[in-house]
Design an enzyme around this catalytic site. Sequence first.
Site, mmCIF file in Angstrom:
data_model
loop_
_atom_site.group_PDB
_atom_site.id
_atom_site.type_symbol
_atom_site.label_atom_id
_atom_site.label_comp_id
_atom_site.label_asym_id
_atom_site.label_seq_id
_atom_site.Cartn_x
_atom_site.Cartn_y
_atom_site.Cartn_z
ATOM 1 N N GLU A 41 -5.022 -8.765 -0.453
ATOM 2 C CA GLU A 41 -6.083 -8.582 0.625
ATOM 3 C C GLU A 41 -7.319 -8.539 0.217
ATOM 4 O O GLU A 41 -7.677 -7.487 -0.636
ATOM 5 C CB GLU A 41 -5.515 -7.389 1.344
ATOM 6 C CG GLU A 41 -3.880 -7.328 2.006
ATOM 7 C CD GLU A 41 -3.532 -6.169 2.857
ATOM 8 O OE1 GLU A 41 -4.628 -5.581 3.289
ATOM 9 O OE2 GLU A 41 -2.451 -6.026 2.997
ATOM 10 N N GLU A 75 1.058 -1.107 -0.184
ATOM 11 C CA GLU A 75 -0.028 -0.044 0.009
ATOM 12 C C GLU A 75 0.882 1.086 -0.037
ATOM 13 O O GLU A 75 0.710 2.005 0.845
ATOM 14 C CB GLU A 75 -1.183 0.067 1.344
ATOM 15 C CG GLU A 75 -1.850 -1.083 1.064
ATOM 16 C CD GLU A 75 -3.070 -1.253 1.974
ATOM 17 O OE1 GLU A 75 -3.094 -0.192 2.981
ATOM 18 O OE2 GLU A 75 -4.215 -1.989 1.755
HETATM 19 O O1 AHR Z 1 -5.367 -6.136 6.863
HETATM 20 C C1 AHR Z 1 -5.219 -4.940 7.792
HETATM 21 C C2 AHR Z 1 -4.668 -3.863 6.768
HETATM 22 O O2 AHR Z 1 -5.342 -3.392 5.597
HETATM 23 C C3 AHR Z 1 -3.199 -4.257 6.341
HETATM 24 O O3 AHR Z 1 -2.105 -3.938 7.095
HETATM 25 C C4 AHR Z 1 -3.148 -3.070 5.016
HETATM 26 O O4 AHR Z 1 -2.496 -3.408 4.177
HETATM 27 C C5 AHR Z 1 -4.451 -2.720 4.873
HETATM 28 O O5 AHR Z 1 -4.953 -1.451 4.625
#
Ligand code: AHR
Length: 540
Positions: free
Chosen positions: A339, A215
Amino acid sequence: MHRRHFLKTAAMATAASMCVSRGGAAPQADAFIEIMADEGLGEISPLLYGQFTEHIGGVIYDGLWVGEHSKIRNYHGLRAELVDHLKKIHVPIVRWPGGCFADSYNWRDGVGPLAKRPRHANFWEVEPDAQRLHEQGPQIFEPNEFGTDEFVRFCQSIGAEPYLAANVRSLPSLEFDHWVEYCNSPAGSTSLAELRAEGGSHDPYKVRWWGVGNESWGCGGNFLPEDYASEFRRYSTWIPSFGVDLQLVGSGPNDNDLDWTHRFFENIFGSNHPYDNRHFKGWSVHHYAAHGEQALRFEDSSWYQVLKECDYVEQIIEDQWSVMGQYDKEHRVRLVVDEYGPWYMEGTELDPTHIFGQQVTVRDALATALTLDTFNRHPEKVCMGTNAQLVNNINALFLCHEDKFLATPNYHVFGMYAGHQGGQALRANFSAPNIHFNHEGKSSTLWGLNGSASRKGNVITVTAVNADAHSPKLTRLKLRGMNIQQVTGTALFAADMHDHNTFEDPTAVQPATLRADLSGGEVNVTIPAGSLVKLELTVG
Ligand code: AHR
């Protein structure tokens, strides 16, 4: 008989009776599945079925790591029940150490003798959820008890590949090279290989997958896409390979931010100083369905809204792929959805230390299933998926605290879908009337039935989600190009849409056999309301 089991059995009986044809004629169907056995879409990479583990809340400490001296059954510190469960569902890859944590992590802190490992503030110390904790435990001050060696051993114990995320925000690029050297340099070849041997492994770990930041538009550095592209060039231009075919993953957009992808890809492929690195293989995408309510408090409209928001991942895949292709004409870089999951408000975590911990209902199982079906339908575009996150976190497969442990409905989804791994995806049509619903005053629509199909040898695996919370679907399945010789079915559903597993009732939601009838070369099956199903067709 347990009330829930009674309801489940009753629902199965109703479903079964609906399959019986009257007077020999095929019953009227509500839904149709048509599978083209001779139209392959590409191989479904097993890596689509990966998991994500971050040093956050209860994921590592109190989750997968209990420590060697714990009274809780463990394998060299790894929670044994969790490892035993994971072995059954064939997890191909696990991402670590973050997430946002990755860009604050110094891998050197987590190697070498345990007693000498330093303690540092965890990235998530700033999170309001962490601020309310009275105890300043490992969620606040990272003890580094679990580092690279422990993580790789975890992966090895479940037969998964490690996928490591390098720190681009706060470590120099040389430290990335050295982490690769620690993991991959041959036994005895470098000082870092010797340090690794002291930690228990003479043999190199041969880690292939590396994220270049996480990110980077946000917690990973707050970069502009052009600036991140420069960092990406620098961090990935020379990395020692030690004979390992490194697979580098760039930090992709926030959700479906096309501007980020345009500007990064333009810089990398389209500029007059193009970047040509055959190891650049993946573009990371994160997609959460974030909800301002708790995981267990919802009504019909939210059931559909969450499923619809998770379903948006298909749009993201198509949009991002199309932008990437404008610059990377041969599509050397594929999508890595590392994710995803529904993300609710705090309040259902099993312990206050479980930052972002939440309960997992049958609705979340459907959300996970429809995401996996989406990946299966795009095997040429998506090369990896890792669910966020494995345990005690957003879309968990397990919830545990101290010596208590349970598998959530999501665990069963990964078990039911494992048959797709490495299969040839098949073109398939799923049709059923659309669902119309109102959410926060707006009318909206969601498909009634969707899914995916794949073939391995003489077995075709079909998985599908009936998003309709109230109506079962009498479904007729036809296979083009081959004959069905046998069919078996499995379903995951619940009597109540809020149902979930608890320490008191850990099997409240679990898969059950689903009756499916083969007649006249077609399958008739009643797909229960609000369910996900798997049909295995033996074909000839
Ligand atoms: O999964 C939780 C958080 O969500 C992670 O650390 C991040 O990459 C995302 O914003």
